[in-house]
Design a protein around this motif. Sequence first.
Motif, PDB file in Angstrom:
ATOM      1  N   GLY A  99      34.826  50.206  43.923  1.00  0.00           N
ATOM      2  CA  GLY A  99      34.224  50.038  42.604  1.00  0.00           C
ATOM      3  C   GLY A  99      35.208  49.751  41.490  1.00  0.00           C
ATOM      4  N   ALA A 100      36.496  49.552  41.838  1.00  0.00           N
ATOM      5  CA  ALA A 100      37.502  49.308  40.804  1.00  0.00           C
ATOM      6  C   ALA A 100      37.398  47.906  40.213  1.00  0.00           C
ATOM      7  CB  ALA A 100      38.906  49.524  41.370  1.00  0.00           C
ATOM      8  N   GLY A 101      36.747  46.979  40.922  1.00  0.00           N
ATOM      9  CA  GLY A 101      36.569  45.628  40.392  1.00  0.00           C
ATOM     10  C   GLY A 101      37.458  44.584  41.036  1.00  0.00           C
ATOM     11  N   LYS A 102      37.928  44.822  42.250  1.00  0.00           N
ATOM     12  CA  LYS A 102      38.811  43.867  42.927  1.00  0.00           C
ATOM     13  C   LYS A 102      38.113  42.528  43.137  1.00  0.00           C
ATOM     14  CE  LYS A 102      39.177  46.880  46.192  1.00  0.00           C
ATOM     15  NZ  LYS A 102      38.423  47.977  45.561  1.00  0.00           N
ATOM     16  N   SER A 103      36.940  42.568  43.760  1.00  0.00           N
ATOM     17  CA  SER A 103      36.205  41.324  44.022  1.00  0.00           C
ATOM     18  C   SER A 103      35.697  40.692  42.726  1.00  0.00           C
ATOM     19  CB  SER A 103      35.035  41.589  44.980  1.00  0.00           C
ATOM     20  OG  SER A 103      35.524  42.007  46.236  1.00  0.00           O
ATOM     21  N   THR A 104      35.336  41.508  41.763  1.00  0.00           N
ATOM     22  CA  THR A 104      34.890  40.988  40.470  1.00  0.00           C
ATOM     23  C   THR A 104      36.017  40.203  39.799  1.00  0.00           C
ATOM     24  OG1 THR A 104      33.326  42.807  40.189  1.00  0.00           O
ATOM     25  CG2 THR A 104      34.004  41.640  38.189  1.00  0.00           C
ATOM     26  N   LEU A 105      37.238  40.747  39.836  1.00  0.00           N
ATOM     27  CA  LEU A 105      38.380  40.037  39.267  1.00  0.00           C
ATOM     28  C   LEU A 105      38.599  38.714  39.996  1.00  0.00           C
ATOM     29  CD1 LEU A 105      40.804  39.759  37.391  1.00  0.00           C
ATOM     30  CD2 LEU A 105      42.112  41.159  39.012  1.00  0.00           C
ATOM     31  N   LEU A 106      38.514  38.730  41.318  1.00  0.00           N
ATOM     32  CA  LEU A 106      38.687  37.486  42.082  1.00  0.00           C
ATOM     33  C   LEU A 106      37.611  36.467  41.712  1.00  0.00           C
ATOM     34  CD1 LEU A 106      39.727  38.936  45.538  1.00  0.00           C
ATOM     35  CD2 LEU A 106      41.140  37.589  43.972  1.00  0.00           C
ATOM     36  N   ASN A 107      36.386  36.923  41.488  1.00  0.00           N
ATOM     37  CA  ASN A 107      35.317  36.013  41.063  1.00  0.00           C
ATOM     38  C   ASN A 107      35.613  35.405  39.696  1.00  0.00           C
ATOM     39  OD1 ASN A 107      33.642  36.084  43.309  1.00  0.00           O
ATOM     40  ND2 ASN A 107      32.456  37.819  42.553  1.00  0.00           N
ATOM     41  N   HIS A 108      36.249  36.167  38.817  1.00  0.00           N
ATOM     42  CA  HIS A 108      36.619  35.623  37.507  1.00  0.00           C
ATOM     43  C   HIS A 108      37.742  34.593  37.648  1.00  0.00           C
ATOM     44  CE1 HIS A 108      34.127  37.929  34.786  1.00  0.00           C
ATOM     45  NE2 HIS A 108      34.454  39.044  35.431  1.00  0.00           N
ATOM     46  N   LEU A 109      38.661  34.843  38.558  1.00  0.00           N
ATOM     47  CA  LEU A 109      39.771  33.910  38.780  1.00  0.00           C
ATOM     48  C   LEU A 109      39.307  32.635  39.465  1.00  0.00           C
ATOM     49  CD1 LEU A 109      42.510  36.434  39.948  1.00  0.00           C
ATOM     50  CD2 LEU A 109      42.505  35.140  37.795  1.00  0.00           C
ATOM     51  N   ALA A 110      38.344  32.777  40.369  1.00  0.00           N
ATOM     52  CA  ALA A 110      37.847  31.622  41.131  1.00  0.00           C
ATOM     53  C   ALA A 110      36.350  31.802  41.360  1.00  0.00           C
ATOM     54  CB  ALA A 110      38.595  31.518  42.463  1.00  0.00           C
ATOM     55  N   PRO A 111      35.518  31.403  40.381  1.00  0.00           N
ATOM     56  CA  PRO A 111      34.067  31.613  40.476  1.00  0.00           C
ATOM     57  C   PRO A 111      33.435  31.004  41.733  1.00  0.00           C
ATOM     58  CG  PRO A 111      34.678  30.924  38.259  1.00  0.00           C
ATOM     59  CD  PRO A 111      35.907  30.791  39.117  1.00  0.00           C
ATOM     60  N   GLU A 112      34.066  29.967  42.285  1.00  0.00           N
ATOM     61  CA  GLU A 112      33.511  29.328  43.474  1.00  0.00           C
ATOM     62  C   GLU A 112      33.519  30.248  44.706  1.00  0.00           C
ATOM     63  OE1 GLU A 112      37.903  28.344  43.436  1.00  0.00           O
ATOM     64  OE2 GLU A 112      36.322  28.454  41.934  1.00  0.00           O
ATOM     65  N   LEU A 113      34.298  31.320  44.654  1.00  0.00           N
ATOM     66  CA  LEU A 113      34.327  32.264  45.769  1.00  0.00           C
ATOM     67  C   LEU A 113      32.985  32.974  45.928  1.00  0.00           C
ATOM     68  CD1 LEU A 113      37.814  33.957  45.251  1.00  0.00           C
ATOM     69  CD2 LEU A 113      37.187  32.293  47.015  1.00  0.00           C
ATOM     70  N   ASP A 114      32.356  33.297  44.809  1.00  0.00           N
ATOM     71  CA  ASP A 114      31.053  33.960  44.796  1.00  0.00           C
ATOM     72  C   ASP A 114      31.032  35.181  45.726  1.00  0.00           C
ATOM     73  OD1 ASP A 114      28.468  34.290  43.842  1.00  0.00           O
ATOM     74  OD2 ASP A 114      27.596  33.128  45.497  1.00  0.00           O
ATOM     75  N   LEU A 115      32.062  36.031  45.586  1.00  0.00           N
ATOM     76  CA  LEU A 115      32.165  37.226  46.415  1.00  0.00           C
ATOM     77  C   LEU A 115      31.100  38.234  46.017  1.00  0.00           C
ATOM     78  CD1 LEU A 115      36.039  37.708  46.287  1.00  0.00           C
ATOM     79  CD2 LEU A 115      34.705  36.762  48.181  1.00  0.00           C
ATOM     80  N   ALA A 116      30.573  38.947  47.012  1.00  0.00           N
ATOM     81  CA  ALA A 116      29.575  39.981  46.742  1.00  0.00           C
ATOM     82  C   ALA A 116      30.227  41.109  45.955  1.00  0.00           C
ATOM     83  CB  ALA A 116      29.009  40.507  48.053  1.00  0.00           C
ATOM     84  N   THR A 117      29.529  41.577  44.940  1.00  0.00           N
ATOM     85  CA  THR A 117      29.988  42.728  44.155  1.00  0.00           C
ATOM     86  C   THR A 117      28.822  43.680  44.010  1.00  0.00           C
ATOM     87  OG1 THR A 117      29.446  41.661  42.056  1.00  0.00           O
ATOM     88  CG2 THR A 117      31.693  41.372  42.861  1.00  0.00           C
ATOM     89  N   GLY A 118      29.133  44.921  43.733  1.00  0.00           N
ATOM     90  CA  GLY A 118      28.073  45.914  43.617  1.00  0.00           C
ATOM     91  C   GLY A 118      28.194  46.712  42.347  1.00  0.00           C
ATOM     92  N   GLU A 119      27.179  47.472  42.097  1.00  0.00           N
ATOM     93  CA  GLU A 119      27.155  48.350  40.935  1.00  0.00           C
ATOM     94  C   GLU A 119      27.788  49.691  41.308  1.00  0.00           C
ATOM     95  OE1 GLU A 119      24.562  48.055  38.078  1.00  0.00           O
ATOM     96  OE2 GLU A 119      24.509  45.916  38.453  1.00  0.00           O
ATOM     97  N   ILE A 120      28.223  50.397  40.307  1.00  0.00           N
ATOM     98  CA  ILE A 120      28.713  51.756  40.519  1.00  0.00           C
ATOM     99  C   ILE A 120      27.491  52.660  40.702  1.00  0.00           C
ATOM    100  CG2 ILE A 120      29.971  53.685  39.473  1.00  0.00           C
ATOM    101  CD1 ILE A 120      31.760  51.332  40.199  1.00  0.00           C
ATOM    102  N   SER A 121      27.502  53.489  41.752  1.00  0.00           N
ATOM    103  CA  SER A 121      26.399  54.417  42.001  1.00  0.00           C
ATOM    104  C   SER A 121      26.349  55.449  40.881  1.00  0.00           C
ATOM    105  CB  SER A 121      26.603  55.116  43.347  1.00  0.00           C
ATOM    106  OG  SER A 121      25.739  56.222  43.452  1.00  0.00           O
ATOM    107  N   THR A 122      25.193  55.559  40.228  1.00  0.00           N
ATOM    108  CA  THR A 122      25.072  56.551  39.154  1.00  0.00           C
ATOM    109  C   THR A 122      25.041  57.957  39.725  1.00  0.00           C
ATOM    110  OG1 THR A 122      22.681  56.191  39.167  1.00  0.00           O
ATOM    111  CG2 THR A 122      23.939  55.035  37.486  1.00  0.00           C
TER     112      THR A 122
END
Length: 156
Positions: free
Chosen positions: A27-50
């Motif tokens: 949940g630290a945002g590794k894949s989210t950061l990669l998606n920002h760097l290269a949107p074409e990757l379209d890596l799956a990301t999830g929400e933080i469990s409340t």
Amino acid sequence: KAFADEQLTHLKSLLQGQIVTMMGQTGAGKSTLLNHLAPELDLATGEISTALKRGRHTTRKVSLLNVAGAWIADTPGFSSYETFEMTVEELPNFFPEMKKISGECKFRGCLHLKEPKCAVKDAVKNGIIMKSRYDNYVQFHNLIADQKPDYSKNKK
């Protein structure tokens, strides 16, 4: 938005030609950061469990990705480090900049913590070794030193 775009552009320039591993807590945002760097990757990301207040292990395998001219390994997150298979005496060997100058320390076997006339601590103070690297070293040292022994490994 402009500031974030500027930061991403700067990060891309730093990554150029590098080999990098993205690792950190779930949940630290590794894949989210990669998606920002290269949107074409379209890596799956999830929400933080409340309920659990942590990530949900969206990334399930290590993937080697070509991003911004760098090879980046996107890794699954972890909850915490369980054990370190090294001693506090072996730890300095994993910090090349410290290992390189440790022979200049007054005491052989210096752990670069409280010992007097430590070349590593002097190098940190003089900006030769990054303080953040030394802080990471101290943090790892404390984790290893505080780790409880795993007696099950000695069972036959």
